[in-house]
Design a protein around this motif. Structure first.
Motif, PDB file in Angstrom:
ATOM      1  N   ALA A  16     -24.268 -34.272 -10.424  1.00 33.21           N
ATOM      2  CA  ALA A  16     -23.582 -34.747  -9.226  1.00 33.21           C
ATOM      3  C   ALA A  16     -24.333 -34.355  -7.960  1.00 33.21           C
ATOM      4  O   ALA A  16     -24.462 -35.162  -7.040  1.00 33.21           O
ATOM      5  N   ARG A  17     -24.832 -33.142  -7.891  1.00 31.63           N
ATOM      6  CA  ARG A  17     -25.550 -32.688  -6.693  1.00 31.63           C
ATOM      7  C   ARG A  17     -26.897 -33.398  -6.553  1.00 31.63           C
ATOM      8  O   ARG A  17     -27.443 -33.475  -5.467  1.00 31.63           O
ATOM      9  N   HIS A  18     -27.434 -33.910  -7.648  1.00 32.03           N
ATOM     10  CA  HIS A  18     -28.682 -34.666  -7.601  1.00 32.03           C
ATOM     11  C   HIS A  18     -28.427 -36.111  -7.163  1.00 32.03           C
ATOM     12  O   HIS A  18     -29.205 -36.664  -6.391  1.00 32.03           O
ATOM     13  N   ASP A  19     -27.348 -36.695  -7.659  1.00 32.76           N
ATOM     14  CA  ASP A  19     -27.074 -38.111  -7.408  1.00 32.76           C
ATOM     15  C   ASP A  19     -26.286 -38.380  -6.134  1.00 32.76           C
ATOM     16  O   ASP A  19     -26.251 -39.510  -5.659  1.00 32.76           O
ATOM     17  N   TYR A  20     -25.613 -37.369  -5.590  1.00 34.82           N
ATOM     18  CA  TYR A  20     -24.735 -37.565  -4.447  1.00 34.82           C
ATOM     19  C   TYR A  20     -25.002 -36.541  -3.352  1.00 34.82           C
ATOM     20  O   TYR A  20     -25.428 -35.423  -3.623  1.00 34.82           O
ATOM     21  N   TYR A  26     -12.902 -29.821  -2.673  1.00 34.91           N
ATOM     22  CA  TYR A  26     -11.505 -29.419  -2.784  1.00 34.91           C
ATOM     23  C   TYR A  26     -11.286 -28.797  -4.149  1.00 34.91           C
ATOM     24  O   TYR A  26     -11.889 -29.208  -5.139  1.00 34.91           O
ATOM     25  N   GLU A  27     -10.371 -27.815  -4.204  1.00 40.09           N
ATOM     26  CA  GLU A  27      -9.950 -27.230  -5.470  1.00 40.09           C
ATOM     27  C   GLU A  27      -8.607 -27.851  -5.826  1.00 40.09           C
ATOM     28  O   GLU A  27      -7.679 -27.826  -5.027  1.00 40.09           O
ATOM     29  N   ALA A  28      -8.528 -28.423  -7.017  1.00 39.65           N
ATOM     30  CA  ALA A  28      -7.296 -29.077  -7.444  1.00 39.65           C
ATOM     31  C   ALA A  28      -6.859 -28.529  -8.789  1.00 39.65           C
ATOM     32  O   ALA A  28      -7.684 -28.189  -9.638  1.00 39.65           O
ATOM     33  N   GLY A  29      -5.558 -28.466  -8.982  1.00 40.42           N
ATOM     34  CA  GLY A  29      -5.015 -28.105 -10.280  1.00 40.42           C
ATOM     35  C   GLY A  29      -5.046 -29.315 -11.192  1.00 40.42           C
ATOM     36  O   GLY A  29      -5.188 -30.450 -10.742  1.00 40.42           O
ATOM     37  N   TYR A 104     -18.098 -43.932  -0.089  1.00 41.86           N
ATOM     38  CA  TYR A 104     -17.759 -42.609  -0.609  1.00 41.86           C
ATOM     39  C   TYR A 104     -17.072 -42.735  -1.958  1.00 41.86           C
ATOM     40  O   TYR A 104     -16.381 -43.711  -2.230  1.00 41.86           O
ATOM     41  N   THR A 105     -17.255 -41.710  -2.769  1.00 40.18           N
ATOM     42  CA  THR A 105     -16.588 -41.630  -4.056  1.00 40.18           C
ATOM     43  C   THR A 105     -16.141 -40.190  -4.283  1.00 40.18           C
ATOM     44  O   THR A 105     -16.570 -39.281  -3.576  1.00 40.18           O
ATOM     45  N   ILE A 106     -15.288 -39.988  -5.269  1.00 42.94           N
ATOM     46  CA  ILE A 106     -14.789 -38.652  -5.584  1.00 42.94           C
ATOM     47  C   ILE A 106     -15.350 -38.258  -6.947  1.00 42.94           C
ATOM     48  O   ILE A 106     -15.088 -38.943  -7.937  1.00 42.94           O
ATOM     49  N   ILE A 122     -13.397 -30.840  -6.935  1.00 44.58           N
ATOM     50  CA  ILE A 122     -13.805 -32.225  -6.700  1.00 44.58           C
ATOM     51  C   ILE A 122     -14.486 -32.317  -5.348  1.00 44.58           C
ATOM     52  O   ILE A 122     -14.256 -31.489  -4.469  1.00 44.58           O
ATOM     53  N   ALA A 123     -15.328 -33.325  -5.196  1.00 45.24           N
ATOM     54  CA  ALA A 123     -16.059 -33.502  -3.951  1.00 45.24           C
ATOM     55  C   ALA A 123     -15.996 -34.953  -3.512  1.00 45.24           C
ATOM     56  O   ALA A 123     -16.069 -35.867  -4.340  1.00 45.24           O
ATOM     57  N   VAL A 124     -15.836 -35.143  -2.208  1.00 49.74           N
ATOM     58  CA  VAL A 124     -15.992 -36.472  -1.616  1.00 49.74           C
ATOM     59  C   VAL A 124     -17.477 -36.589  -1.335  1.00 49.74           C
ATOM     60  O   VAL A 124     -18.048 -35.787  -0.593  1.00 49.74           O
ATOM     61  N   ALA A 125     -18.126 -37.566  -1.956  1.00 50.23           N
ATOM     62  CA  ALA A 125     -19.579 -37.638  -1.911  1.00 50.23           C
ATOM     63  C   ALA A 125     -20.057 -39.059  -1.625  1.00 50.23           C
ATOM     64  O   ALA A 125     -19.342 -40.034  -1.878  1.00 50.23           O
ATOM     65  N   LYS A 126     -21.265 -39.136  -1.109  1.00 49.33           N
ATOM     66  CA  LYS A 126     -21.909 -40.416  -0.834  1.00 49.33           C
ATOM     67  C   LYS A 126     -23.130 -40.507  -1.740  1.00 49.33           C
ATOM     68  O   LYS A 126     -23.888 -39.542  -1.854  1.00 49.33           O
ATOM     69  N   GLY A 127     -23.313 -41.636  -2.384  1.00 45.19           N
ATOM     70  CA  GLY A 127     -24.428 -41.811  -3.313  1.00 45.19           C
ATOM     71  C   GLY A 127     -25.772 -41.745  -2.620  1.00 45.19           C
ATOM     72  O   GLY A 127     -25.947 -42.280  -1.532  1.00 45.19           O
ATOM     73  N   LYS A 128     -26.736 -41.080  -3.255  1.00 37.53           N
ATOM     74  CA  LYS A 128     -28.087 -40.992  -2.718  1.00 37.53           C
ATOM     75  C   LYS A 128     -28.900 -42.181  -3.212  1.00 37.53           C
ATOM     76  O   LYS A 128     -28.720 -42.656  -4.328  1.00 37.53           O
TER      77      LYS A 128
END
Length: 158
Positions: A16-20, A26-29, A104-106, A122-128
């Motif tokens: 995910a950190r490579h692609d976005y 956010y921390e979610a249950g 944006y995607t989650i 989870i992260a709100v991210a933008k594609g690289k």
């Protein structure tokens, strides 16, 4: 029996950190069944294809693979079912507005146990784009080479 303390990471999504490009995290249950929790406690999960979405004011995690519990019976869970995320309403609205803007995607970054409770980051991210990925890789290599040069000079005593 004492309650669990601390944080135990079950699975991480290194891709995910490579692609976005990560904007917010956010921390979610997680709403899980008993066999899913037991399978997670064994350290078995995969976030590779996982994604999250907001539907009807609720956040959902989909396509995350939690394999069936080996000692489970006929009431074992489905490995890739849709799971509800537990977030505050304001957080859900903020995430939904960001995703509706477009681009944006989650994505889930990691699943872990925090004081015995299953959580997902989870992260709100933008594609690289491809050239962004190459540039980030090049920057990382340059930084690594600079650190090596500095450490080798220290070892030589200069």
């Amino acid at each position: 029996m004492p309650r669990e303390r601390g944080q135990k990471v079950v699975a991480t999504n290194r891709r995910a950190r490579h692609d976005y490009t990560i904007e917010d995290t956010y921390e979610a249950g997680l709403v899980l069944t008993g066999t899913e929790v037991k399978s997670l406690r064994e350290g078995r999960a995969s976030l590779v294809d996982g994604y999250a979405f907001v539907d009807g004011g609720e956040a959902w995690l989909d396509a995350v693979h939690i394999p069936e519990y080996l000692d489970g019976t006929w009431n074992n869970h489905a490995p890739r079912r849709k799971r509800k995320l537990l977030l505050h309403k304001a957080q859900i609205l903020k995430i939904e507005n960001k995703v509706k803007q477009g681009g944006y995607t989650i994505v889930p970054l990691q699943i872990y146990f925090n004081d015995g409770r299953a959580k997902v980051e989870i992260a709100v991210a933008k594609g690289k784009r491809e050239y962004d990925k190459r540039q980030a890789l090049r920057e990382r290599q340059d930084k690594r080479e600079a650190e090596r040069a500095i450490s080798s000079r220290k070892h030589l005593g200069e």
